[in-house]
Design an enzyme around this catalytic site. Sequence first.
Site, PDB file in Angstrom:
ATOM      1  N   THR A   1      15.393  13.431  19.586  1.00  0.00           N
ATOM      2  CA  THR A   1      16.642  13.480  20.349  1.00  0.00           C
ATOM      3  C   THR A   1      17.271  14.860  20.338  1.00  0.00           C
ATOM      4  O   THR A   1      18.164  15.148  21.147  1.00  0.00           O
ATOM      5  CB  THR A   1      17.666  12.481  19.774  1.00  0.00           C
ATOM      6  OG1 THR A   1      17.956  12.833  18.416  1.00  0.00           O
ATOM      7  CG2 THR A   1      17.121  11.068  19.830  1.00  0.00           C
TER       8      THR A   1
ATOM      9  N   CYS B   1      22.643  14.268  12.378  1.00  0.00           N
ATOM     10  CA  CYS B   1      23.664  13.254  12.120  1.00  0.00           C
ATOM     11  C   CYS B   1      24.011  13.205  10.634  1.00  0.00           C
ATOM     12  O   CYS B   1      23.257  13.694   9.789  1.00  0.00           O
ATOM     13  CB  CYS B   1      23.165  11.860  12.527  1.00  0.00           C
ATOM     14  SG  CYS B   1      22.632  11.705  14.243  1.00  0.00           S
TER      15      CYS B   1
ATOM     16  N   CYS C   1      25.387   7.500  10.191  1.00  0.00           N
ATOM     17  CA  CYS C   1      25.488   7.378  11.653  1.00  0.00           C
ATOM     18  C   CYS C   1      25.024   5.996  12.099  1.00  0.00           C
ATOM     19  O   CYS C   1      23.969   5.508  11.665  1.00  0.00           O
ATOM     20  CB  CYS C   1      24.650   8.444  12.334  1.00  0.00           C
ATOM     21  SG  CYS C   1      24.778   8.417  14.143  1.00  0.00           S
TER      22      CYS C   1
ATOM     23  N   ARG D   1      21.498  19.996  17.679  1.00  0.00           N
ATOM     24  CA  ARG D   1      22.944  20.018  17.904  1.00  0.00           C
ATOM     25  C   ARG D   1      23.593  18.866  17.154  1.00  0.00           C
ATOM     26  O   ARG D   1      22.951  17.871  16.813  1.00  0.00           O
ATOM     27  CB  ARG D   1      23.278  19.910  19.400  1.00  0.00           C
ATOM     28  CG  ARG D   1      22.850  18.599  20.020  1.00  0.00           C
ATOM     29  CD  ARG D   1      23.388  18.460  21.433  1.00  0.00           C
ATOM     30  NE  ARG D   1      22.920  17.244  22.081  1.00  0.00           N
ATOM     31  CZ  ARG D   1      23.465  16.052  21.910  1.00  0.00           C
ATOM     32  NH1 ARG D   1      24.494  15.902  21.096  1.00  0.00           N
ATOM     33  NH2 ARG D   1      22.980  14.986  22.544  1.00  0.00           N
TER      34      ARG D   1
ATOM     35  N   CYS E   1      25.655  15.568  16.380  1.00  0.00           N
ATOM     36  CA  CYS E   1      25.844  14.283  17.045  1.00  0.00           C
ATOM     37  C   CYS E   1      27.317  14.110  17.426  1.00  0.00           C
ATOM     38  O   CYS E   1      28.210  14.282  16.597  1.00  0.00           O
ATOM     39  CB  CYS E   1      25.417  13.151  16.098  1.00  0.00           C
ATOM     40  SG  CYS E   1      25.702  11.490  16.734  1.00  0.00           S
TER      41      CYS E   1
ATOM     42  N   CYS F   1      28.780  10.530  15.534  1.00  0.00           N
ATOM     43  CA  CYS F   1      29.159  10.423  14.114  1.00  0.00           C
ATOM     44  C   CYS F   1      29.854  11.660  13.567  1.00  0.00           C
ATOM     45  O   CYS F   1      30.361  11.634  12.447  1.00  0.00           O
ATOM     46  CB  CYS F   1      27.927  10.112  13.259  1.00  0.00           C
ATOM     47  SG  CYS F   1      26.748  11.485  13.076  1.00  0.00           S
TER      48      CYS F   1
ATOM     49  N   ASP G   1      40.055  21.514 -27.817  1.00  0.00           N
ATOM     50  CA  ASP G   1      41.370  21.207 -27.260  1.00  0.00           C
ATOM     51  C   ASP G   1      41.992  20.032 -28.014  1.00  0.00           C
ATOM     52  O   ASP G   1      41.392  18.953 -28.118  1.00  0.00           O
ATOM     53  CB  ASP G   1      41.225  20.877 -25.775  1.00  0.00           C
ATOM     54  CG  ASP G   1      42.562  20.712 -25.086  1.00  0.00           C
ATOM     55  OD1 ASP G   1      43.035  21.686 -24.489  1.00  0.00           O
ATOM     56  OD2 ASP G   1      43.137  19.600 -25.148  1.00  0.00           O
TER      57      ASP G   1
END
Length: 502
Positions: free
Chosen positions: A40, A44, A48, A73, A75, A78, A459
Amino acid sequence: MSSNRSDAPLADPVFAERYRAMSSRDARFDGQFITGVHTTGIYCRPSCPAATPKPGNVTFYLTAAAAHEAGLRACKRCLPDAVPGSPEWNVRDDLAARAMRLIADGTVEREGVPGLARRLGYTPRHLGRVLTSELGAGPLALARAHRAQTARLLLAGTDLSITDVAFAAGFTSVRQFNETMAEIYRTTPGAIRASAKGRPDRPTHAHADAGQAASLTLRLPARAPFDGAALFAFLAARAVPTAEAGDESMYSRTLALPHGPAVVTLSLGGTATAPHVICDAHLADVADLAPLVARVRRLLDLDADAVAIDEGLAADPALADSVRDNPGRRVPGSVDAEEILFRALIGQQVSVAGARTALARLTHALGTPIDAAPFTRLFPTAEQIAEGGRQVLRGPARRVQTILATAEALADGSLVIDVGESREELEARLTALPGIGPWTAGYVAMRVLGSPDILLTSDLAIRQGAARLGLPSEARELAAHGAAWAPWRSYAGMHLWRAAQA
């Protein structure tokens, strides 16, 4: 980066673990890795809701920049960069993690790649090789991805103009901004903003004037569970009047950013399963927005893998009840490394109230005035303490001398501390100074670097908390018992501190 795309990628155990998390849409892993789907051309977040891709079509990345370099690129469904960041950059302490901490703070925008490399002690070429090998992208690509993510946050969550968003995110021109957003998101800045209209995370206000000053409200996602109330209470108990204020529901302070002073007010929001922090900021220059967000996220430890931490600590019966009753305990970080060092030095062997009084006197006398009612001062710089501290500081002469000598070393550059240090280097550099011991060095490393595995057994409050939980209260015995809490001993210490106050 895991990039096995053979016919049997599930044979790789790392790939298989990530594929199972993605297949179950486990939101716990959002921000910890990215799913690239090559059929695709998108990447994502693991949760997603899209159909699960076949293993052979998937590559998992540690950074969005690596996905960009692979031609993918983000999504639009999501929004993989609208999640908490990766906890790896605090858990890891190697060159790649140190570089990521500095990149998030805007070092590349201010000093370029040569400046980043110089801070880390390597040549730009070597740094590029290491980051490309381990993270899938070089420093420029990593910084570019961070700018794009900041811009998307501003477009979706504020009403700042497109031009103001571009410069606030660190771009040098609107043209560069538009080209980058089109390449990464395959859309325009205006379309990103339009798609966010009507969402519940829109701002209560956002304004930037011609002089680039800005007032805006953002919502910063936190990894669940998130015990923000305990974290705010810790900060509020140590708040310096004239510069800070807070309680269990709110924390506000002044701070110095690269382009000028700022005031930030933080409050809790969201739900138990999807918590966030509302960040109301007033900046001298909108260009300081990105480093402000990075520092707030570090201050509040928003990216910690709380589920893994709680599971690890709850395995000890002595801590199990505390973890169950207080899930998502965080380790407070810092917005200014030098400030934390001075707080630690002044707070040695005195009560929290005593340290607060001393810090208030120092800040009132030496801090830069600021007109931001109810606040009137910035915390003093090392230069200001070196110049005027002798007239203000009280207490044993040896401790006063240690504070002044440290301030002078920071002021003349012979001592440098920042988020780009490794824990080993930072602690060694500090303990080499007369008057600075392991407690101070460990406390500074824990808060400045976010180091997750430091147990301050010397401490007093931690030892008192240990005793209340039925644990050894002697330093050596507590250290031996606490070895089983690795790599989350800093978080165990927060449970012990809390127990001491019960």
